[in-house]
Motif scaffolding. Structure first.
Motif: not given
Length: 463
Positions: A89-109
């Motif tokens: 996913i890191l490679d996907k995000l490097k390419v697809s993320l166009d200076h938008k916010k990304i959230v790493f969400l832990l402890d949700y479930l």
């Protein structure tokens, strides 16, 4: 010695090379179904375990299990989050993320295991360096991992925004393909809208249940071997000689190296350095099962014939919890030293596994012959060290040194403070008896303060 790597994991080859660098031979079996039988070996020259497969027979001293749990993707309505445990996913995000916010969400479930947190923060930092706007949202703050304080500091310096939530509402808008997060930290409510959320779904341990059954390991209700159990050393399981190298520790070479070294316990250091035998006085044993319930390794068993407890040596690592908790003072640990005179020349070193033990691992090679003057006892928390344990050590050793966590860094409700209080009580007793109090000392430190520990040890030993 021979070491068996057991499990299907991409890091097996790296671990095998690391074991070879330590001077041992690695044997890898990816599929547990290939194993017909595992049993202990009484002949110490053959090894601790005999492994029978369809075609071969192996004798190994240690077994390192690397099989990871199954971690599903997280779905919110029709929205699918990126799976933190997917290395691609890191490679996907490097390419697809166009200076938008990304959230790493832990402890949700559920509360996220620590190794997922370590991987998440590593990925978040890589994206932040690419000028992405990164938010790291979790319900709990982790402080026990090795080097985590430095990780936090550097991540904040790189621009990651950390938010600790008390309440969280997340939804998915199918028209815009965005996740909408309303985050409440108890004071401020923060709204974030982004199509990029990295998280994890359900964690399944069904594949590991076969391991626990086949290897006769203690099943901690969910089938996992040792994950995030604070009273167990990070690679230890309930059976001596079998280790679970959690997949999360393979993120950096240093963490991998440390875990492999901890799996290959040195006879001159670690548990075997102070472990000989746990003795139970059946005349004093109240058969109350206190030690049975407290032992994290499943080493205490009922002896119904004698109405007393007994110790399973193969699972015991002599952590001392049973000694400290026994109401009848029926349990003791015999140190493997040749004579009382030899003991009196040594220093008993009690260290918390979350601070002092980690620092000690870093400096032990540099101590040279001074290391031979130390008998090391690791405890899950400094708060486990009782006045009785200290006075007993003083009766056997020339000096006693205790290394506990810094006051605000202890993860066990001021366990380090309790250890210091117990030592101060001992000092008061010595003063009343006109006995030299300079032979007892405590140090407060973090796992990263290895030079502080070394200086204190050398000064204490040589004065």
């Amino acid at each position: 010695m021979n070491v068996l790597i057991l499990g299907k994991n991409g890091v097996n080859e790296t671990i095998s090379k690391r074991i070879g660098q330590e001077g041992h031979k690695a044997i890898t079996i990816s599929d547990l179904s290939d194993i017909w039988n595992i049993k202990g070996v009484e002949d110490e020259f053959l090894g601790d375990f005999s492994i029978s497969t369809k075609s071969d027979l192996y004798n190994v001293s240690n077994i390192i299990v690397t099989e990871p749990p199954i971690i599903d993707d997280l779905y919110v309505g029709e929205g699918k989050a990126y799976n933190i445990m997917d290395d691609k996913i890191l490679d996907k995000l490097k390419v697809s993320l166009d200076h938008k916010k990304i959230v790493f969400l832990l402890d949700y479930l559920d509360e996220s295991p620590e190794y997922i947190f370590v991987k998440a923060i590593s990925m978040a930092r890589k994206l932040c360096r690419l000028k992405k706007e990164v938010y790291f949202i979790s319900k709990f703050v982790r402080t026990a991992s090795e080097g985590i304080e430095k990780e936090y500091r550097e991540a904040r310096g790189e621009g990651i925004t950390f938010i600790k939530f008390e309440n969280l509402n997340i939804s998915f808008d199918e028209e815009s393909n965005d996740f909408n997060l309303i985050i409440d930290d108890g004071v401020i409510e923060t709204n974030i809208t982004t199509p990029y959320v990295a998280s994890v779904g359900k964690i399944s341990y069904d594949n590991l249940k076969n391991f626990t059954k086949k290897l006769r390991l203690r099943d901690y209700d969910n089938g996992l071997l040792n994950d995030d159990r604070f009273f167990l050393h990070k690679v230890l399981t309930s059976r001596k000689g079998i280790f679970y190298l959690n997949p999360g520790v393979t993120i950096t070479p240093s963490r991998l190296d440390l875990s492999v070294r901890e799996s290959l316990l040195d006879k001159e250091f670690g548990y075997d350095a102070f472990h000989n035998e746990v003795n139970i006085d059946k005349r004093k044993c109240a058969f109350c099962y206190a030690c049975y319930r407290a032992c994290p390794h499943g080493a205490m068993e009922p002896d119904l014939e004698n109405s007393a407890m007994k110790n399973n040596y193969d699972q015991c690592v002599a952590c001392g919890i049973c000694v400290s908790i026994c109401p009848g003072k029926a349990i003791s640990i015999e140190d493997d030293l040749k004579s009382e005179d030899a003991q009196k020349t040594k220093c008993k070193f009690f260290c918390c596994e979350n601070s002092g033990k980690i620092a000690m691992n870093e400096i032990k090679d540099s101590l040279g012959e001074d290391l031979l003057k130390i008998s090391i006892s690791e405890v899950p928390c400094g708060g486990r060290i009782s006045t009785e344990m200290i006075t007993d050590a003083l009766n056997k050793y020339g000096k006693v040194l205790i290394a506990v966590c810094m006051d605000d860094a202890c993860r066990h409700f001021e366990g380090g403070k309790r250890a210091c209080m117990q030592l101060n009580k001992t000092v008061e007793m010595l003063e009343k008896s006109n006995i030299d109090t300079s032979k007892v000392k405590y140090i407060k430190l973090s796992h990263a303060m290895r030079n502080v520990l070394k200086d204190n040890i050398l000064e204490f030993l040589n004065n």
